[in-house]
Design a protein around this motif. Structure first.
Motif, PDB file in Angstrom:
ATOM      1  N   GLU A 191       0.664  -0.823   0.036  1.00  0.00           N
ATOM      2  CA  GLU A 191       0.056   0.253   0.080  1.00  0.00           C
ATOM      3  C   GLU A 191       0.690   1.172  -0.051  1.00  0.00           C
ATOM      4  O   GLU A 191       2.181   1.397   0.428  1.00  0.00           O
ATOM      5  CB  GLU A 191      -0.677  -0.257   1.274  1.00  0.00           C
ATOM      6  CG  GLU A 191      -2.233  -0.673   1.575  1.00  0.00           C
ATOM      7  CD  GLU A 191      -2.909  -0.658   2.424  1.00  0.00           C
ATOM      8  OE1 GLU A 191      -3.970  -1.292   2.616  1.00  0.00           O
ATOM      9  OE2 GLU A 191      -2.842  -0.204   3.385  1.00  0.00           O
ATOM     10  N   PHE A 192       0.495   2.317  -0.747  1.00  0.00           N
ATOM     11  CA  PHE A 192       0.707   3.456  -0.837  1.00  0.00           C
ATOM     12  C   PHE A 192       0.214   4.574  -0.100  1.00  0.00           C
ATOM     13  O   PHE A 192      -1.205   4.577  -0.336  1.00  0.00           O
ATOM     14  CB  PHE A 192       1.495   3.921  -1.905  1.00  0.00           C
ATOM     15  CG  PHE A 192       2.444   3.144  -2.348  1.00  0.00           C
ATOM     16  CD1 PHE A 192       3.418   3.574  -2.679  1.00  0.00           C
ATOM     17  CD2 PHE A 192       2.209   1.975  -3.444  1.00  0.00           C
ATOM     18  CE1 PHE A 192       4.725   2.856  -3.457  1.00  0.00           C
ATOM     19  CE2 PHE A 192       3.165   1.370  -4.107  1.00  0.00           C
ATOM     20  CZ  PHE A 192       4.389   1.200  -3.864  1.00  0.00           C
ATOM     21  N   LYS A 193       0.299   5.152   1.081  1.00  0.00           N
ATOM     22  CA  LYS A 193      -1.027   5.951   1.630  1.00  0.00           C
ATOM     23  C   LYS A 193       0.157   7.036   2.554  1.00  0.00           C
ATOM     24  O   LYS A 193       1.136   7.263   2.445  1.00  0.00           O
ATOM     25  CB  LYS A 193      -1.664   4.766   2.416  1.00  0.00           C
ATOM     26  CG  LYS A 193      -0.619   4.143   3.775  1.00  0.00           C
ATOM     27  CD  LYS A 193      -1.097   3.399   4.347  1.00  0.00           C
ATOM     28  CE  LYS A 193      -0.812   2.559   5.926  1.00  0.00           C
ATOM     29  NZ  LYS A 193      -1.424   1.839   6.624  1.00  0.00           N
ATOM     30  N   VAL A 194      -1.243   8.301   2.908  1.00  0.00           N
ATOM     31  CA  VAL A 194      -0.206   9.422   3.534  1.00  0.00           C
ATOM     32  C   VAL A 194      -1.477  10.087   3.776  1.00  0.00           C
ATOM     33  O   VAL A 194      -2.976   9.146   3.977  1.00  0.00           O
ATOM     34  CB  VAL A 194       0.522  10.027   2.637  1.00  0.00           C
ATOM     35  CG1 VAL A 194      -1.311  10.717   1.339  1.00  0.00           C
ATOM     36  CG2 VAL A 194      -0.041  11.687   3.181  1.00  0.00           C
ATOM     37  N   PRO A 195      -1.653  10.223   4.987  1.00  0.00           N
ATOM     38  CA  PRO A 195      -2.568  11.026   6.231  1.00  0.00           C
ATOM     39  C   PRO A 195      -3.510  12.322   5.287  1.00  0.00           C
ATOM     40  O   PRO A 195      -2.836  13.105   3.998  1.00  0.00           O
ATOM     41  CB  PRO A 195      -1.623  11.979   7.041  1.00  0.00           C
ATOM     42  CG  PRO A 195      -1.157  10.685   6.892  1.00  0.00           C
ATOM     43  CD  PRO A 195      -0.493  10.796   6.080  1.00  0.00           C
ATOM     44  N   ALA A 196      -4.904  11.778   4.965  1.00  0.00           N
ATOM     45  CA  ALA A 196      -5.548  13.359   4.728  1.00  0.00           C
ATOM     46  C   ALA A 196      -5.135  14.435   5.145  1.00  0.00           C
ATOM     47  O   ALA A 196      -4.725  15.309   4.521  1.00  0.00           O
ATOM     48  CB  ALA A 196      -7.066  13.261   4.235  1.00  0.00           C
ATOM     49  N   SER A 197      -5.028  14.929   5.847  1.00  0.00           N
ATOM     50  CA  SER A 197      -4.488  16.110   6.897  1.00  0.00           C
ATOM     51  C   SER A 197      -3.099  16.755   6.801  1.00  0.00           C
ATOM     52  O   SER A 197      -2.989  17.952   6.111  1.00  0.00           O
ATOM     53  CB  SER A 197      -5.028  16.223   8.442  1.00  0.00           C
ATOM     54  OG  SER A 197      -3.525  14.610   8.900  1.00  0.00           O
ATOM     55  N   GLU A 198      -1.922  15.574   6.184  1.00  0.00           N
ATOM     56  CA  GLU A 198      -0.806  16.249   5.369  1.00  0.00           C
ATOM     57  C   GLU A 198      -0.848  16.895   4.388  1.00  0.00           C
ATOM     58  O   GLU A 198      -0.543  18.185   3.971  1.00  0.00           O
ATOM     59  CB  GLU A 198      -0.153  14.883   5.531  1.00  0.00           C
ATOM     60  CG  GLU A 198       1.629  15.605   5.002  1.00  0.00           C
ATOM     61  CD  GLU A 198       2.418  13.843   5.211  1.00  0.00           C
ATOM     62  OE1 GLU A 198       3.226  13.897   4.825  1.00  0.00           O
ATOM     63  OE2 GLU A 198       2.132  12.856   6.368  1.00  0.00           O
ATOM     64  N   ILE A 199      -1.987  16.043   3.762  1.00  0.00           N
ATOM     65  CA  ILE A 199      -2.293  16.698   2.160  1.00  0.00           C
ATOM     66  C   ILE A 199      -2.634  18.152   2.083  1.00  0.00           C
ATOM     67  O   ILE A 199      -2.009  19.103   1.838  1.00  0.00           O
ATOM     68  CB  ILE A 199      -2.798  15.656   1.230  1.00  0.00           C
ATOM     69  CG1 ILE A 199      -1.620  14.731   0.964  1.00  0.00           C
ATOM     70  CG2 ILE A 199      -2.836  16.336   0.125  1.00  0.00           C
ATOM     71  CD1 ILE A 199      -0.305  14.501   0.565  1.00  0.00           C
ATOM     72  N   GLN A 200      -3.209  17.872   2.623  1.00  0.00           N
ATOM     73  CA  GLN A 200      -4.483  19.015   3.186  1.00  0.00           C
ATOM     74  C   GLN A 200      -3.040  20.384   3.892  1.00  0.00           C
ATOM     75  O   GLN A 200      -3.528  22.023   3.000  1.00  0.00           O
ATOM     76  CB  GLN A 200      -5.611  19.394   4.237  1.00  0.00           C
ATOM     77  CG  GLN A 200      -6.602  20.419   4.028  1.00  0.00           C
ATOM     78  CD  GLN A 200      -6.837  20.871   5.480  1.00  0.00           C
ATOM     79  OE1 GLN A 200      -7.096  19.958   6.435  1.00  0.00           O
ATOM     80  NE2 GLN A 200      -7.769  21.501   5.946  1.00  0.00           N
ATOM     81  N   LYS A 201      -2.284  20.626   4.863  1.00  0.00           N
ATOM     82  CA  LYS A 201      -2.147  21.604   5.138  1.00  0.00           C
ATOM     83  C   LYS A 201      -0.895  21.568   3.933  1.00  0.00           C
ATOM     84  O   LYS A 201      -0.391  23.029   4.265  1.00  0.00           O
ATOM     85  CB  LYS A 201      -1.338  20.654   6.552  1.00  0.00           C
ATOM     86  CG  LYS A 201      -2.106  20.874   7.540  1.00  0.00           C
ATOM     87  CD  LYS A 201      -1.504  20.017   8.877  1.00  0.00           C
ATOM     88  CE  LYS A 201      -3.070  19.693  10.406  1.00  0.00           C
ATOM     89  NZ  LYS A 201      -3.629  21.357  10.219  1.00  0.00           N
ATOM     90  N   VAL A 202      -0.285  21.056   3.640  1.00  0.00           N
ATOM     91  CA  VAL A 202       1.123  20.905   2.756  1.00  0.00           C
ATOM     92  C   VAL A 202       0.622  22.095   1.268  1.00  0.00           C
ATOM     93  O   VAL A 202       1.122  22.540   1.175  1.00  0.00           O
ATOM     94  CB  VAL A 202       2.099  20.069   2.635  1.00  0.00           C
ATOM     95  CG1 VAL A 202       2.632  19.586   4.114  1.00  0.00           C
ATOM     96  CG2 VAL A 202       1.071  19.452   1.305  1.00  0.00           C
ATOM     97  N   SER A 203      -0.746  21.826   1.237  1.00  0.00           N
ATOM     98  CA  SER A 203      -1.097  21.981  -0.133  1.00  0.00           C
ATOM     99  C   SER A 203      -1.617  23.722   0.065  1.00  0.00           C
ATOM    100  O   SER A 203      -1.854  24.154  -0.425  1.00  0.00           O
ATOM    101  CB  SER A 203      -2.364  21.777  -0.793  1.00  0.00           C
ATOM    102  OG  SER A 203      -3.056  20.916   0.475  1.00  0.00           O
ATOM    103  N   ARG A 204      -2.229  23.593   1.310  1.00  0.00           N
ATOM    104  CA  ARG A 204      -2.917  25.009   1.645  1.00  0.00           C
ATOM    105  C   ARG A 204      -4.075  25.429   1.126  1.00  0.00           C
ATOM    106  O   ARG A 204      -4.083  26.556   0.818  1.00  0.00           O
ATOM    107  CB  ARG A 204      -1.756  26.347   1.813  1.00  0.00           C
ATOM    108  CG  ARG A 204      -1.178  26.177   2.662  1.00  0.00           C
ATOM    109  CD  ARG A 204       0.375  27.304   2.327  1.00  0.00           C
ATOM    110  NE  ARG A 204       1.616  27.579   3.314  1.00  0.00           N
ATOM    111  CZ  ARG A 204       1.994  28.344   3.302  1.00  0.00           C
ATOM    112  NH1 ARG A 204       2.153  29.245   2.650  1.00  0.00           N
ATOM    113  NH2 ARG A 204       3.505  28.000   4.157  1.00  0.00           N
ATOM    114  N   ILE A 205      -5.085  24.304   1.354  1.00  0.00           N
ATOM    115  CA  ILE A 205      -6.264  24.632   0.523  1.00  0.00           C
ATOM    116  C   ILE A 205      -7.305  24.137   2.084  1.00  0.00           C
ATOM    117  O   ILE A 205      -6.990  22.958   2.773  1.00  0.00           O
ATOM    118  CB  ILE A 205      -5.988  23.533  -1.221  1.00  0.00           C
ATOM    119  CG1 ILE A 205      -6.035  21.570  -0.545  1.00  0.00           C
ATOM    120  CG2 ILE A 205      -5.363  23.794  -2.457  1.00  0.00           C
ATOM    121  CD1 ILE A 205      -6.787  20.870  -1.832  1.00  0.00           C
TER     122      ILE A 205
END
Length: 273
Positions: A191-205
């Motif tokens: 599996e390749f996975k990442v926390p959704a909250s991390e993507i939200q914070k780094v992308s600032r959307i």
């Protein structure tokens, strides 16, 4: 007696007309590259449709030196597309003139500009495909011959065409996801996975905007989630649809110091050569 061929600089009036009618964009179809950056520096290139000198692409010996530097024979393009259009068989005089005409019309014809403001912009994106794939073949020690590499390139093209269907911003989110996922071995799979909250914070959307991008990525089988929309915890890359590619592309880019965004967001798969 015919005049001696020499390269003349475009006149200030010609350059002014080129800049005004360029819309500050590269004239190559679908290219968003600016010609003048945010600091007012000209970063584009003044390109000849019919070459300025003998040996130049599409040189026309019947043109005068003045004709070669006229507005009608010049285009503003980024460095990448200036090089790409050196392919005189693919980019003929007629094709470049038509490209120039269509591009400049967007910024001089108000009706056309309004009509074209609502359209499927993804269709204008350009995929740069690898020609040999020798870089990946050597790095991963695949041992593939040229015929096998051509088959692999065909598979990449299917992957690239599917990416092209995505809005540019959605591809940008996908590139961030790909950069930040962690590989985890589970029973019988990876599996390749990442926390959704991390993507939200780094992308600032906003989280709702992230969900909209995820909905598109799920539709095109690029990603998936396990829980309901209101309880998203992890974002997973879809290895079922693109088995092996996520890990290979990421590893290759990291080791070759290539930006994943260039491949996934800008569709420049030629970097895999």
């Amino acid at each position: 007696m015919s005049e001696k061929v020499k390269r003349l600089k475009p006149t200030p009036d010609t350059l002014r007309e080129l800049y005004l009618k360029s819309g500050n964009k590269c004239a190559f179809t679908g290219c968003p590259q600016l010609m003048i950056d945010e600091n007012g520096v000209f970063i584009g290139e003044v390109c000849h449709i019919e070459g300025a000198m003998p040996g130049g692409e599409r040189f026309n010996k019947n043109q005068s030196n003045e004709d070669r530097r006229k507005f009608e024979n010049l285009m503003l393009m980024c460095h990448k597309h200036h090089k790409i259009t050196n392919d005189v068989y693919k980019y003929t005089v007629e094709k470049l003139r038509e490209m120039k005409k269509n591009h400049e019309r967007k910024f001089t014809d108000i009706e056309t500009k309004i009509a074209e403001s609502i359209k499927d912009y993804a269709k204008e994106d350009i995929i740069s495909m690898p020609k040999t794939l020798n870089g990946m073949n050597e790095y991963f020690a695949w041992g593939q011959d040229q015929e096998e590499l051509l088959e692999t390139i065909k598979q990449i093209n299917v992957f690239a065409e599917n990416l092209k269907q995505l809005p540019h911003g959605t591809r940008a989110i996908l590139a961030i996801v790909c950069e930040r996922v962690e590989k985890e071995k589970i029973v019988g799979a990876i599996e390749f996975k990442v926390p959704a909250s991390e993507i939200q914070k780094v992308s600032r959307i906003a989280f709702n905007d992230l969900k909209e991008h995820l909905a598109i990525l799920i539709k095109y089988k690029m990603c998936y989630i396990e829980k309901d929309w209101d309880e998203i915890e992890k974002i997973y890359l879809n290895t079922g649809a693109y088995d092996g590619w996520w890990g290979d592309i990421k590893e290759y880019c990291i080791n070759k110091n290539i930006s994943l965004a260039e491949i996934i967001t800008n569709l420049d798969f030629s970097m895999l050569d």
